[in-house]
Design a protein around this motif. Structure first.
Motif, PDB file in Angstrom:
ATOM      1  N   SER A   1       0.896  -1.374  -0.063  1.00  0.00           N
ATOM      2  CA  SER A   1      -0.038  -0.040  -0.009  1.00  0.00           C
ATOM      3  C   SER A   1       0.691   1.366   0.077  1.00  0.00           C
ATOM      4  O   SER A   1       0.470   2.181  -0.742  1.00  0.00           O
ATOM      5  CB  SER A   1      -0.902   0.032   1.275  1.00  0.00           C
TER       6      SER A   1
ATOM      7  N   TRP B   1      -9.381   3.109   9.466  1.00  0.00           N
ATOM      8  CA  TRP B   1      -8.819   1.840   9.892  1.00  0.00           C
ATOM      9  C   TRP B   1      -9.969   0.638   9.784  1.00  0.00           C
ATOM     10  O   TRP B   1      -9.749  -0.414  10.048  1.00  0.00           O
ATOM     11  CB  TRP B   1      -8.335   1.719  11.078  1.00  0.00           C
TER      12      TRP B   1
ATOM     13  N   HIS C   1      -3.667   6.349   7.831  1.00  0.00           N
ATOM     14  CA  HIS C   1      -3.007   5.088   7.720  1.00  0.00           C
ATOM     15  C   HIS C   1      -2.627   4.686   6.328  1.00  0.00           C
ATOM     16  O   HIS C   1      -3.302   4.677   5.406  1.00  0.00           O
ATOM     17  CB  HIS C   1      -3.635   3.919   8.359  1.00  0.00           C
TER      18      HIS C   1
ATOM     19  N   SER D   1      -1.191   1.811   5.848  1.00  0.00           N
ATOM     20  CA  SER D   1      -1.123   0.419   5.718  1.00  0.00           C
ATOM     21  C   SER D   1      -2.375  -0.095   6.654  1.00  0.00           C
ATOM     22  O   SER D   1      -2.928   0.651   7.612  1.00  0.00           O
ATOM     23  CB  SER D   1       0.407  -0.053   6.357  1.00  0.00           C
ATOM     24  N   ASP D   2      -2.721  -1.397   6.200  1.00  0.00           N
ATOM     25  CA  ASP D   2      -3.590  -1.931   7.120  1.00  0.00           C
ATOM     26  C   ASP D   2      -3.224  -3.018   8.234  1.00  0.00           C
ATOM     27  O   ASP D   2      -3.748  -3.788   8.862  1.00  0.00           O
ATOM     28  CB  ASP D   2      -4.826  -2.759   6.286  1.00  0.00           C
TER      29      ASP D   2
ATOM     30  N   CYS E   1      -5.159  -2.464  11.031  1.00  0.00           N
ATOM     31  CA  CYS E   1      -6.477  -1.907  10.705  1.00  0.00           C
ATOM     32  C   CYS E   1      -7.134  -3.047  10.008  1.00  0.00           C
ATOM     33  O   CYS E   1      -6.599  -4.456   9.943  1.00  0.00           O
ATOM     34  CB  CYS E   1      -6.372  -0.930   9.776  1.00  0.00           C
TER      35      CYS E   1
ATOM     36  N   ALA F   1      -8.262  -1.645   4.398  1.00  0.00           N
ATOM     37  CA  ALA F   1      -8.884  -0.332   4.788  1.00  0.00           C
ATOM     38  C   ALA F   1      -8.089   0.737   4.536  1.00  0.00           C
ATOM     39  O   ALA F   1      -8.685   1.957   4.252  1.00  0.00           O
ATOM     40  CB  ALA F   1      -8.916  -0.236   6.458  1.00  0.00           C
ATOM     41  N   TRP F   2      -6.855   0.615   4.078  1.00  0.00           N
ATOM     42  CA  TRP F   2      -6.163   1.629   3.608  1.00  0.00           C
ATOM     43  C   TRP F   2      -6.703   2.315   2.340  1.00  0.00           C
ATOM     44  O   TRP F   2      -6.372   3.596   2.015  1.00  0.00           O
ATOM     45  CB  TRP F   2      -4.826   1.163   3.376  1.00  0.00           C
TER      46      TRP F   2
END
Length: 222
Positions: free
Chosen positions: A40, A153, A179, A181-182, A185, A189-190
């Motif tokens: 991501s 997130w 964010h 990165s997930d 999360c 979600a990113w």
């Protein structure tokens, strides 16, 4: 645990505007947590390049050690690396030795990759315990949480929800949390933060606010 009360926006807005990320009223600090992530982070870097915007990335030491090329790319493209801890852990009980050890390891990894000593620290989940605060001070790191977040997130987040959440506390001088990165999360979600990013930057510019990293934010005293 007393300093952890600063996690509450209403508390830190009043007692610690610097910790709340309140800076130059003509500037908005753009920050990202939890990377670097090869799945991501490159998309965020590409979008920031397209927008001609720079940001601060609060990275996890163990992930930076695993993906040093992404850390070097972040720096090479004009962004700032900051410390988010070694791992994204919930250690909220006092850990005098453990917090110093882990934070020093993370800060050392950032310095090795960036080539300069990091300036900023944001603890995982924004929980600044007394031992984390003491460790940060010992290492010369300034804690900064955020003024506005996008709640990007969650599994239900999308660009619209992120922008609506940010608008609740946005304004000139704000520090924005998203964010890249997930890692900590909901899976995928990113995407919500990435899709909201151009709208956020354009809105800031329409309001006359410049967008950039914390180093250019003119943070008030903590």
């Amino acid at each position: 645990m007393a300093p952890a009360a600063s996690w509450l926006p209403g508390v830190r807005r009043v007692v610690s505007p610097g910790l709340d990320g309140r800076g130059d009223p003509g500037h908005v600090a753009l920050t990202f947590d939890d990377g670097p992530d090869p799945l991501s982070t490159p998309y965020f870097l590409e979008e920031l390049d397209r927008l001609e915007a720079r940001a601060t990335f609060f990275v996890l030491g163990n992930r930076l050690e695993r993906y040093p090329h992404l850390g070097r790319r972040i720096v090479a493209e004009g962004h700032e690396l900051a410390v988010h801890g070694w791992r994204h852990e919930r250690f909220w009980r006092p850990r005098p030795r453990g917090d110093v050890r882990d934070l020093a390891r993370a800060a050392g990894t950032v310095q090795r990759i960036a080539g300069t000593r990091p300036l900023w620290y944001r603890p995982p989940y924004g929980v600044l315990t007394a031992t984390r605060l003491a460790a940060a001070r010992r290492l010369g790191l300034r804690p900064v949480l955020w003024t506005a977040w996008g709640r990007d997130w969650t599994a239900k987040a999308d660009a619209e929800s992120v922008l609506l959440e940010l608008a609740r506390r946005m304004g000139g001088g704000a520090t924005v949390l998203l964010h890249d990165s997930d890692h900590a999360c909901a899976p995928g979600a990113w995407h919500s933060g990435l899709e909201a990013l151009p709208h956020l930057v354009m809105r800031c510019r329409a309001e006359g606010w410049t967008v950039g990293p914390l180093a250019e934010h003119g943070l008030r005293s903590a």
